[in-house]
Design a protein around this motif. Structure first.
Motif, short mmCIF file in Angstrom:
data_model
loop_
_atom_site.label_atom_id
_atom_site.label_comp_id
_atom_site.label_asym_id
_atom_site.label_seq_id
_atom_site.Cartn_x
_atom_site.Cartn_y
_atom_site.Cartn_z
N SER A 46 -21.17 -30.29 -51.58
CA SER A 46 -20.45 -30.41 -50.44
C SER A 46 -20.30 -31.70 -49.98
O SER A 46 -20.95 -32.59 -50.16
CB SER A 46 -21.27 -29.57 -49.30
N GLU A 47 -19.18 -32.06 -49.34
CA GLU A 47 -18.83 -33.41 -48.67
C GLU A 47 -19.66 -33.23 -47.33
O GLU A 47 -19.90 -34.56 -46.83
CB GLU A 47 -17.44 -33.34 -48.35
N LEU A 48 -20.07 -32.18 -46.97
CA LEU A 48 -21.12 -32.43 -45.74
C LEU A 48 -22.69 -32.48 -46.26
O LEU A 48 -23.39 -32.15 -45.41
CB LEU A 48 -21.11 -30.87 -45.08
N ALA A 49 -22.92 -33.00 -47.30
CA ALA A 49 -24.25 -33.19 -48.04
C ALA A 49 -25.27 -33.92 -47.02
O ALA A 49 -26.28 -33.36 -46.76
CB ALA A 49 -24.26 -33.79 -49.49
N PRO A 50 -24.81 -34.91 -46.53
CA PRO A 50 -25.94 -35.50 -45.60
C PRO A 50 -26.25 -34.77 -44.47
O PRO A 50 -27.65 -34.59 -43.91
CB PRO A 50 -25.13 -36.81 -44.95
N TYR A 51 -25.34 -33.76 -43.84
CA TYR A 51 -25.76 -32.93 -42.75
C TYR A 51 -26.57 -31.86 -43.27
O TYR A 51 -27.43 -31.30 -42.63
CB TYR A 51 -24.40 -32.46 -42.22
N LEU A 52 -26.14 -31.32 -44.36
CA LEU A 52 -26.68 -30.13 -45.05
C LEU A 52 -28.19 -30.45 -45.42
O LEU A 52 -29.02 -29.70 -45.20
CB LEU A 52 -25.91 -29.73 -46.07
N ASN A 53 -28.42 -31.75 -45.79
CA ASN A 53 -29.63 -31.98 -46.30
C ASN A 53 -30.57 -32.24 -44.84
O ASN A 53 -31.87 -31.97 -44.96
CB ASN A 53 -29.66 -33.48 -47.08
N PHE A 54 -29.96 -32.83 -43.74
CA PHE A 54 -30.82 -32.93 -42.66
C PHE A 54 -31.22 -31.53 -42.13
O PHE A 54 -32.36 -31.43 -41.90
CB PHE A 54 -29.82 -33.60 -41.67
N LEU A 55 -30.21 -30.54 -42.23
CA LEU A 55 -30.66 -29.37 -41.69
C LEU A 55 -31.63 -28.61 -42.63
O LEU A 55 -32.45 -27.91 -42.06
CB LEU A 55 -29.42 -28.57 -41.74
N PRO A 291 -4.16 -19.55 -32.80
CA PRO A 291 -4.25 -18.67 -31.41
C PRO A 291 -5.69 -18.00 -31.20
O PRO A 291 -5.71 -17.42 -29.92
CB PRO A 291 -3.18 -17.75 -31.44
N TYR A 292 -6.67 -18.06 -32.15
CA TYR A 292 -7.93 -17.33 -31.84
C TYR A 292 -8.91 -18.45 -31.41
O TYR A 292 -8.91 -19.66 -31.83
CB TYR A 292 -8.02 -16.86 -32.90
N HIS A 293 -9.77 -17.82 -30.80
CA HIS A 293 -11.25 -18.84 -30.36
C HIS A 293 -12.34 -18.24 -31.12
O HIS A 293 -12.37 -17.10 -31.27
CB HIS A 293 -11.47 -18.83 -28.66
N ARG A 294 -13.21 -19.18 -31.71
CA ARG A 294 -14.45 -18.40 -32.29
C ARG A 294 -15.38 -17.88 -31.07
O ARG A 294 -15.64 -18.67 -30.05
CB ARG A 294 -15.21 -19.78 -32.98
N GLY A 295 -15.77 -16.87 -31.48
CA GLY A 295 -17.05 -16.17 -30.83
C GLY A 295 -18.26 -16.09 -31.14
O GLY A 295 -18.26 -17.11 -32.28
N GLY A 296 -19.05 -15.70 -30.68
CA GLY A 296 -20.47 -15.83 -31.08
C GLY A 296 -20.94 -17.01 -30.70
O GLY A 296 -20.81 -17.71 -29.65
N PHE A 297 -21.99 -17.67 -31.30
CA PHE A 297 -22.82 -18.87 -31.07
C PHE A 297 -23.14 -19.50 -32.18
O PHE A 297 -24.02 -19.10 -33.06
CB PHE A 297 -23.87 -18.62 -30.11
N ALA A 298 -22.60 -20.80 -32.71
CA ALA A 298 -22.91 -21.64 -33.85
C ALA A 298 -23.06 -23.02 -33.47
O ALA A 298 -22.37 -23.88 -33.65
CB ALA A 298 -21.77 -21.49 -34.66
N PRO A 299 -24.44 -23.20 -32.94
CA PRO A 299 -24.86 -24.27 -32.49
C PRO A 299 -24.76 -25.62 -33.47
O PRO A 299 -24.18 -26.70 -33.08
CB PRO A 299 -26.16 -24.20 -31.82
N LEU A 300 -24.98 -25.40 -34.47
CA LEU A 300 -24.91 -26.30 -35.63
C LEU A 300 -23.73 -26.80 -35.70
O LEU A 300 -23.54 -28.10 -36.39
CB LEU A 300 -25.54 -25.87 -36.87
N LEU A 301 -22.77 -26.29 -35.33
CA LEU A 301 -20.97 -26.55 -35.63
C LEU A 301 -20.52 -27.27 -34.38
O LEU A 301 -19.31 -27.32 -34.31
CB LEU A 301 -20.17 -25.62 -36.20
#
Length: 304
Positions: A46-55, A291-301
């Motif tokens: 993943s290009e998100l490797a630094p963040y994923l490894n931190f998590l 046109p859509y908003h994300r529902g629920g709760f995804a604090p890590l994003l």
């Protein structure tokens, strides 16, 4: 980045569903260590490797700090009876002034100090570690409301991580067979919002859909092709990024104009609702200008 739209109902077979339980409770002894391993696995490509490894490090800290904690103090018999009578979640989301949560915060913030992280994240950790009990409770209330202050997202993510440990331990004490539906998009254990949902391949539940609580990590059964946010069965469609194997989609609703992620664990057995949510950031970016908003709760994003 291309997308694949499906105006028709989700084509994944539904006929395989057997008789799934309504709820599956978290096991704090394995939950966070398994999530840490999934973060590491996803980081490898993943290009998100630094963040994923931190998590991954933060998830492992959530696991490690539980050693030696006193037993969680779950709802008493009267509270459980009252919750069933009034169709409420048995775990109260407020009234967290006890010592248990503050101990979890202290342990977690100390453990997180050893994780490799960007300078801004280290500064945020220092601020939340230095906060007094009342300041932490104010941040906890913000997390529980599902609205993180834009100028203090990192601090609140550390608080959320502590709350997850606390509420997962409480939820693990419940009797899953006595949990009942509360409302659409509401966890039957603690009243939290879902981070995502999954079509699972579990024995006895193959093809069933379960929501995953963003707070206590309880899974609860929710029928397919129905809006997780408003309960509508009309105007439901699915969007996905092409050539991703159909393992994650955005379920959209034309009634409330919301969308949530749905993972297909029956296709990707290693899928984990929190880790895979972060790793599938591309889907959020695809949906962001629509046109859509994300529902629920995804604090890590929250910061993306």
């Amino acid at each position: 980045m291309k997308r694949k739209d499906a105006a028709a109902p989700d084509p994944t077979a539904i006929g395989d569903v057997s008789s799934p339980p309504f709820a599956c409770l978290p096991d704090p002894a394995s939950l966070f260590s398994a999530r840490s391993l999934r973060f590491r696995q996803l980081a490898e490509a993943s290009e998100l490797a630094p963040y994923l490894n931190f998590l991954a490090g933060l998830s492992l800290a959530q696991h490690d700090i539980q050693a030696g904690l006193p037993p969680a103090d779950g709802p008493d018999a009267a509270a459980l009876t009252r919750a069933r009578e009034f169709e409420m979640p048995p775990i109260h989301r407020h009234g967290m002034e006890g010592e248990a949560l503050n101990t979890i915060f202290d342990r977690l913030f100390a453990a997180a100090d050893a994780i490799e992280k960007p300078v801004p994240a280290a500064a945020a950790l220092a601020r939340v570690a230095a906060a007094d009990r009342q300041e932490r409770l104010v941040m906890a209330d913000a997390v529980l409301s599902g609205a993180l202050p834009p100028d203090a997202i990192a601090e609140h993510i550390f608080v959320w991580a502590g709350l997850q440990v606390h509420f997962a331990r409480l939820a693990s004490l419940l009797d899953a067979k006595k949990l009942t539906p509360v409302a659409d998009g509401v966890c039957p254990s603690c009243g939290g919002k879902p981070v995502s949902s999954m079509v699972v391949g579990w024995p006895g539940s193959h093809g069933a859909r379960f929501c995953s609580c963003s707070l206590c990590c309880t899974y609860w059964h929710y029928v397919r092709i129905k809006c997780l946010l408003c309960g509508s069965t009309k105007g439901i469609s699915y969007r996905e990024i092409e050539n991703q194997g159909g393992t994650v989609k955005a379920e959209t609703c034309d009634e409330c104009h919301g969308w949530t992620k749905i993972f297909y664990q029956n296709k990707e057995p290693a899928a984990e609702p929190v880790a895979d949510d972060v790793a599938s950031l591309g889907l959020d970016l695809l949906m962001r200008d629509g046109p859509y908003h994300r529902g629920g709760f995804a604090p890590l994003l929250a910061g993306f």
